[in-house]
Design an enzyme around this catalytic site. Structure first.
Site, short mmCIF file in Angstrom:
data_model
loop_
_atom_site.label_atom_id
_atom_site.label_comp_id
_atom_site.label_asym_id
_atom_site.label_seq_id
_atom_site.Cartn_x
_atom_site.Cartn_y
_atom_site.Cartn_z
CE1 TYR A 96 91.23 -43.68 -14.65
CE2 TYR A 96 90.44 -45.67 -15.71
CZ TYR A 96 90.93 -45.03 -14.59
OH TYR A 96 91.11 -45.72 -13.41
CB CYS A 97 94.47 -39.11 -18.05
SG CYS A 97 93.60 -37.80 -18.94
CG PHE A 98 92.32 -36.09 -12.69
CD1 PHE A 98 91.83 -36.90 -11.68
CD2 PHE A 98 92.04 -34.73 -12.62
CE1 PHE A 98 91.10 -36.38 -10.62
CE2 PHE A 98 91.31 -34.20 -11.56
CZ PHE A 98 90.84 -35.03 -10.56
CB SER A 104 93.51 -40.20 -21.66
OG SER A 104 92.71 -39.06 -21.79
CE1 TYR A 126 89.21 -42.46 -9.78
CE2 TYR A 126 89.24 -40.12 -9.29
CZ TYR A 126 89.09 -41.43 -8.87
OH TYR A 126 88.82 -41.71 -7.56
#
Length: 363
Positions: A96-98, A104, A126
């Site tokens: 995942y990313c933010f 991602s 996130y």
């Protein structure tokens, strides 16, 4: 390229301790993350800042172009290699990313191009996971019935709770014993990490009709207990654990002297005892105002004598009078004052064996 897999079942992720790649920059990861998560970046802090500035001033297309410029060649190869190593060791994981967006997607795409592996990414990233955990904490606390165990300092509440599975160890999650002497040899988690780990424990225990908590204030060290937990536990049935002064002395000696000293030495063999001594001196200083100058100075003298005896003779008995005075003259009056406000909630009182037997009805 085929459409790559996304994950939306967050409960399964956290219930099964699924290993995760967090592709955010280190500065983001330090502010808040999840257990079983590894920070394997797409961009470092400087690159992220540079690309963010470009995005504000010149727009998304220019920022993406700059990103590919900054993360290419050897840098790109090293980051892909780190992801592939993680994927190899954790084939059931995800990334995942933010916000589950471009970072991602790029990481997922590069993993696929390099290996042919469709490594799933988390929808919403996130931010979605964090929101899910906050909402789950509130939902589960509304659903379960908490039972709270209280008692004087050193009576062994945590030792008793550890005998049950349907417990939430708030002090363990906060890495703090909840008093002026509550620090451990390692730092407390950030508030966000504390809340995240607490929510995950609640998710894992959500099928229990009752969950057992230790009686706590609003804060454990620097960590604040979520309001929804405070509200429910302050209305819950209260069970009081009784222990003799001698028993409490032994529990406290083990926890705050013997184990604490050993843990400091394990962490740093060269400076371990000095760090242990500093822990005692700074903890005592925290309560100086409450003790009053005369009592503080008398106790400080006893602590210094106990430290010298322990260091020079490997004899910890000098701490017995210190701990007894702290328990009887300092902590007990505060406990007596606080417990009077809660007596209407007390449903049972007994020694360790009796409380253990009573609590089994909630297991």
């Amino acid at each position: 390229m085929p459409e790559l897999t996304q994950i939306t079942d967050f409960t399964r992720l956290f219930s099964n301790n699924i290993p995760l790649i967090d592709s955010r920059a280190p500065i983001e990861f330090k502010q808040g993350a999840f257990p079983h998560t590894h920070n394997l970046i797409l961009m470092n802090d400087e690159e992220r800042e540079e690309i963010g500035t470009c995005y504000k001033n010149k727009g998304q297309a220019q920022a993406i172009g700059l990103g590919h410029q900054l993360v290419q060649g050897k840098v790109k190869d090293q980051r892909i290699e780190a992801w592939l190593e993680f994927v190899k060791n954790n084939p059931n994981g995800a990334l995942y990313c933010f916000r589950g967006g471009l970072r991602s997607q790029i990481a997922q795409q590069w993993i696929y191009e390099a290996s042919g592996i469709d490594y799933p990414r988390i929808t919403g990233g996130y931010k979605a996971l964090r929101r899910f955990l906050i909402e789950e904490t509130d939902r589960i606390m509304q659903k379960i019935t908490p039972v709270v165990i209280g008692g004087q300092t050193g009576c062994g509440k945590t030792l008793l709770l550890n005998k049950f599975k349907n417990t939430i160890d708030l002090e363990g999650l906060a890495n703090h014993r909840g008093s002026a002497f509550g620090n451990t040899t390692t730092p407390q988690p950030t508030q966000i990490n504390f809340e995240n780990t607490l929510a995950i424990e609640l998710i894992k225990q959500q099928h229990c009709a009752h969950l057992i908590f230790e009686d706590e204030g609003a804060n454990i060290g620097a960590n604040h207990i979520p309001d929804c937990i405070q509200v429910k536990t302050r209305q819950a049935d209260l069970i009081l654990l009784d222990a003799s002064t001698e028993q409490r002395l032994q529990v406290s000696m083990d926890a705050y002297v013997i184990d604490m000293c050993q843990n400091f030495i394990k962490l740093d063999s060269q400076h371990g005892f000095s760090n242990f001594a500093n822990y005692w001196l700074t903890s005592l200083e925290k309560i100086q105002k409450r003790l009053g100058l005369e009592r503080y100075q008398a106790l400080l003298k006893k602590v210094n004598t106990a430290l010298s005896m322990y260091q020079e003779q490997d004899n910890a008995t000098g701490f017995y009078p210190v701990i007894e005075e702290l328990l009887v003259d300092y902590y007990d009056p505060m406990y007596d004052y606080q417990i009077q406000k809660k007596m209407d909630r007390v449903v049972f009182k007994g020694n360790a064996e009796e409380v253990l037997s009573y609590l089994k009805t909630f297991a």
